[in-house]
Scaffold this motif. Structure first.
Motif, mmCIF file in Angstrom:
data_model
loop_
_atom_site.group_PDB
_atom_site.id
_atom_site.type_symbol
_atom_site.label_atom_id
_atom_site.label_comp_id
_atom_site.label_asym_id
_atom_site.label_seq_id
_atom_site.Cartn_x
_atom_site.Cartn_y
_atom_site.Cartn_z
ATOM 1 N N PHE A 236 -9.134 0.508 14.138
ATOM 2 C CA PHE A 236 -9.273 -0.881 14.611
ATOM 3 C C PHE A 236 -8.887 -1.040 16.083
ATOM 4 O O PHE A 236 -9.043 -2.116 16.647
ATOM 5 N N GLY A 237 -8.323 0.020 16.678
ATOM 6 C CA GLY A 237 -7.936 -0.068 18.088
ATOM 7 C C GLY A 237 -6.691 -0.909 18.335
ATOM 8 O O GLY A 237 -6.447 -1.350 19.461
ATOM 9 N N HIS A 238 -5.875 -1.180 17.274
ATOM 10 C CA HIS A 238 -4.622 -1.907 17.500
ATOM 11 C C HIS A 238 -3.648 -1.002 18.261
ATOM 12 O O HIS A 238 -3.681 0.215 18.097
ATOM 13 N N LYS A 239 -2.761 -1.598 19.074
ATOM 14 C CA LYS A 239 -1.781 -0.783 19.813
ATOM 15 C C LYS A 239 -0.739 -0.210 18.869
ATOM 16 O O LYS A 239 -0.223 0.882 19.069
ATOM 17 N N VAL B 121 0.853 -1.201 0.000
ATOM 18 C CA VAL B 121 0.000 0.000 0.000
ATOM 19 C C VAL B 121 0.889 1.251 0.000
ATOM 20 O O VAL B 121 0.639 2.218 -0.730
ATOM 21 N N LEU B 122 1.979 1.193 0.790
ATOM 22 C CA LEU B 122 2.925 2.314 0.826
ATOM 23 C C LEU B 122 3.618 2.449 -0.532
ATOM 24 O O LEU B 122 3.734 3.555 -1.074
ATOM 25 N N GLN B 123 4.052 1.308 -1.090
ATOM 26 C CA GLN B 123 4.739 1.314 -2.392
ATOM 27 C C GLN B 123 3.825 1.897 -3.483
ATOM 28 O O GLN B 123 4.271 2.641 -4.356
ATOM 29 N N ASP B 124 2.530 1.581 -3.400
ATOM 30 C CA ASP B 124 1.561 2.074 -4.397
ATOM 31 C C ASP B 124 1.130 3.519 -4.122
ATOM 32 O O ASP B 124 0.243 4.033 -4.810
ATOM 33 N N GLN B 125 1.707 4.123 -3.076
ATOM 34 C CA GLN B 125 1.431 5.526 -2.709
ATOM 35 C C GLN B 125 -0.042 5.790 -2.423
ATOM 36 O O GLN B 125 -0.581 6.843 -2.758
ATOM 37 N N VAL B 126 -0.697 4.799 -1.829
ATOM 38 C CA VAL B 126 -2.090 4.999 -1.409
ATOM 39 C C VAL B 126 -2.129 5.904 -0.179
ATOM 40 O O VAL B 126 -3.032 6.720 -0.009
ATOM 41 N N ALA B 127 -1.134 5.753 0.697
ATOM 42 C CA ALA B 127 -1.070 6.583 1.907
ATOM 43 C C ALA B 127 0.348 6.547 2.460
ATOM 44 O O ALA B 127 1.143 5.657 2.115
ATOM 45 N N THR B 128 0.662 7.502 3.331
ATOM 46 C CA THR B 128 1.976 7.511 3.990
ATOM 47 C C THR B 128 2.006 6.429 5.081
ATOM 48 O O THR B 128 0.953 5.930 5.505
ATOM 49 N N ALA B 129 3.211 6.125 5.561
ATOM 50 C CA ALA B 129 3.352 5.139 6.644
ATOM 51 C C ALA B 129 2.532 5.575 7.860
ATOM 52 O O ALA B 129 1.841 4.763 8.485
ATOM 53 N N GLU B 130 2.586 6.871 8.182
ATOM 54 C CA GLU B 130 1.863 7.377 9.359
ATOM 55 C C GLU B 130 0.362 7.140 9.213
ATOM 56 O O GLU B 130 -0.309 6.734 10.157
ATOM 57 N N LYS B 131 -0.159 7.394 8.009
ATOM 58 C CA LYS B 131 -1.609 7.234 7.805
ATOM 59 C C LYS B 131 -2.009 5.757 7.844
ATOM 60 O O LYS B 131 -3.044 5.408 8.411
ATOM 61 N N ILE B 132 -1.181 4.912 7.238
ATOM 62 C CA ILE B 132 -1.500 3.464 7.238
ATOM 63 C C ILE B 132 -1.584 2.975 8.688
ATOM 64 O O ILE B 132 -2.552 2.327 9.096
ATOM 65 N N ASP B 133 -0.577 3.329 9.482
ATOM 66 C CA ASP B 133 -0.567 2.869 10.876
ATOM 67 C C ASP B 133 -1.705 3.503 11.678
ATOM 68 O O ASP B 133 -2.316 2.850 12.533
ATOM 69 N N ALA B 134 -1.989 4.796 11.388
ATOM 70 C CA ALA B 134 -3.040 5.492 12.145
ATOM 71 C C ALA B 134 -4.399 4.810 11.926
ATOM 72 O O ALA B 134 -5.214 4.714 12.861
ATOM 73 N N ILE B 135 -4.639 4.296 10.731
ATOM 74 C CA ILE B 135 -5.923 3.634 10.472
ATOM 75 C C ILE B 135 -6.054 2.373 11.331
ATOM 76 O O ILE B 135 -7.093 2.111 11.929
ATOM 77 N N PHE B 136 -4.965 1.616 11.447
ATOM 78 C CA PHE B 136 -5.017 0.415 12.295
ATOM 79 C C PHE B 136 -5.200 0.781 13.765
ATOM 80 O O PHE B 136 -5.923 0.126 14.499
ATOM 81 N N LYS B 137 -4.520 1.873 14.195
ATOM 82 C CA LYS B 137 -4.582 2.228 15.619
ATOM 83 C C LYS B 137 -5.912 2.894 15.962
ATOM 84 O O LYS B 137 -6.582 2.529 16.923
ATOM 85 N N LYS B 138 -6.305 3.871 15.131
ATOM 86 C CA LYS B 138 -7.482 4.668 15.500
ATOM 87 C C LYS B 138 -8.791 4.004 15.082
ATOM 88 O O LYS B 138 -9.805 4.170 15.750
#
Ligand SMILES: NC(=O)c1ccc[n+]([C@@H]2O[C@H](COP(=O)([O-])OP(=O)(O)OC[C@H]3O[C@@H](n4cnc5c(N)ncnc54)[C@H](O)[C@@H]3O)[C@@H](O)[C@H]2O)c1
Length: 290
Positions: free
Chosen positions: A227-230, A208-225
């Motif tokens: 899905f509630g992942h730590k 997803v990062l390689q395909d420039q769908v979102a930055t690393a920060e945004k990808i991780d933020a979606i999982f954390k905010k």
């Protein structure tokens, strides 16, 4: 009934990312460790890291035992000679996630260790039945999948290989009880439960990062905010070490012959560039403290 094991000393083979955490956990719980790696430099780094962890314990946990630096030092023997583990009561192997390297280590251990001694194989993905086949005691070989940082994680995935005996599982559970860890025992197929699933989403996050769908920060933020992942998948990959994630994907790809485990080219490129995550100070994020 199995007599209570003493675990006077445990042989820890491989003093990298996970091995250092294993040694920290053992010394904190009063168990001596004979720590083996192939270079003095790695062993020195591991010792510094263990002492740093021991010092940080009061900040990190209310329940972990406190020990002094001298107690920590007295419970660690550092060596590049595998023979030094021959009088240990149990072996925890944490060498590089590479079958040829592991196979050689188990072949050597087989000659050095009395036949009743059990081997805990710490691996992300390699089949425990395959590891057992590198020894003449497959009943005494059990899989241990510890999570990082080892001394702060209350739960561990334990893997029963094809030949692993109930007695070996009981011995390991006694060791984990000393370390105040709960074990979840599962059956053996490469990647077990945790990594067969988690490596798919870490790898896909790199695509997803390689395909420039979102930055690393945004990808991780979606999982954390959302899905509630730590931690997000890219932060997790950085914590594990991108080289270990890449090797684990290669093992899964090879084992299942399934293209869904093909390693993302960007992940491989980062490994070749030496950006391995937290352990080198750079991965998907920058870690200035390293
Ligand atoms: N990193 C994680 O979060 C994690 C989690 C669970 C399991 N594991 C597994 O634990 C094992 C170690 O992973 P890691 O992340 O610590 O890797 P790492 O690369 O940080 O450390 C591996 C260590 O093994 C040493 N080594 C290599 N050959 C050796 C030999 N013949 N004898 C002694 N030492 C040798 C290396 O010098 C290195 O210090 C792998 O199988 C990995 O899949 C890792």
């Amino acid at each position: 009934m199995l007599p209570k094991m003493e675990f006077k000393s445990v042989g820890v083979i491989g003093a990298g990312n996970i091995g250092t955490g294993v040694v920290t956990d053992l010394v904190l719980h009063g168990i001596s460790a004979v720590v083996v790696d192939i270079s003095d430099e790695v062993l020195r780094r591991a010792q510094v890291e263990v002492l740093k962890n021991v010092r940080a314990v009061p900040l990190l946990s209310k329940t972990l035992p406190r020990i002094t630096k001298d107690e920590g030092l007295s419970r660690m023997v550092l060596t590049t000679d595998l023979k030094d583990v021959s009088s240990c009561d149990f072996i925890i192997e944490n060498v590089t996630e590479n079958w040829e390297i592991k196979k050689q280590v188990y072949g050597n251990l087989e000659h050095l260790m009395p036949p009743e001694i059990c081997f805990g194989a710490n691996t992300s993905c390699i089949s425990i039945t395959q590891i057992g086949s590198a020894t003449k005691r497959p009943a005494n070989v059990v899989g241990i999948h510890l999570m990082n940082p080892v001394y702060l994680k209350p739960t561990v995935e334990v893997i029963r290989g094809f030949h692993t005996s109930d007695q070996t599982i009981k011995i390991l559970l006694q060791l984990f009880s000393r370390l105040s860890k709960e074990a979840i025992v599962v059956e053996d197929l490469p990647g077990f439960v945790s990594n067969r699933i988690s490596h798919l989403f870490m790898n896909e996050a790199v695509f997803v990062l390689q395909d420039q769908v979102a930055t690393a920060e945004k990808i991780d933020a979606i999982f954390k905010k959302c899905f509630g992942h730590k931690m997000g998948p890219l932060e997790t990959a950085d914590l594990i070490g991108l080289d270990t994630v890449m090797r684990s994907l290669d093992v899964l790809y090879e084992s299942f012959q399934d293209s869904k485990y093909r390693c993302c080219p960007l992940l491989r490129k980062m490994v070749y560039a030496g950006h391995l995550g937290r352990k080198t100070g750079k991965g998907f994020y920058v870690y200035p403290e390293v």
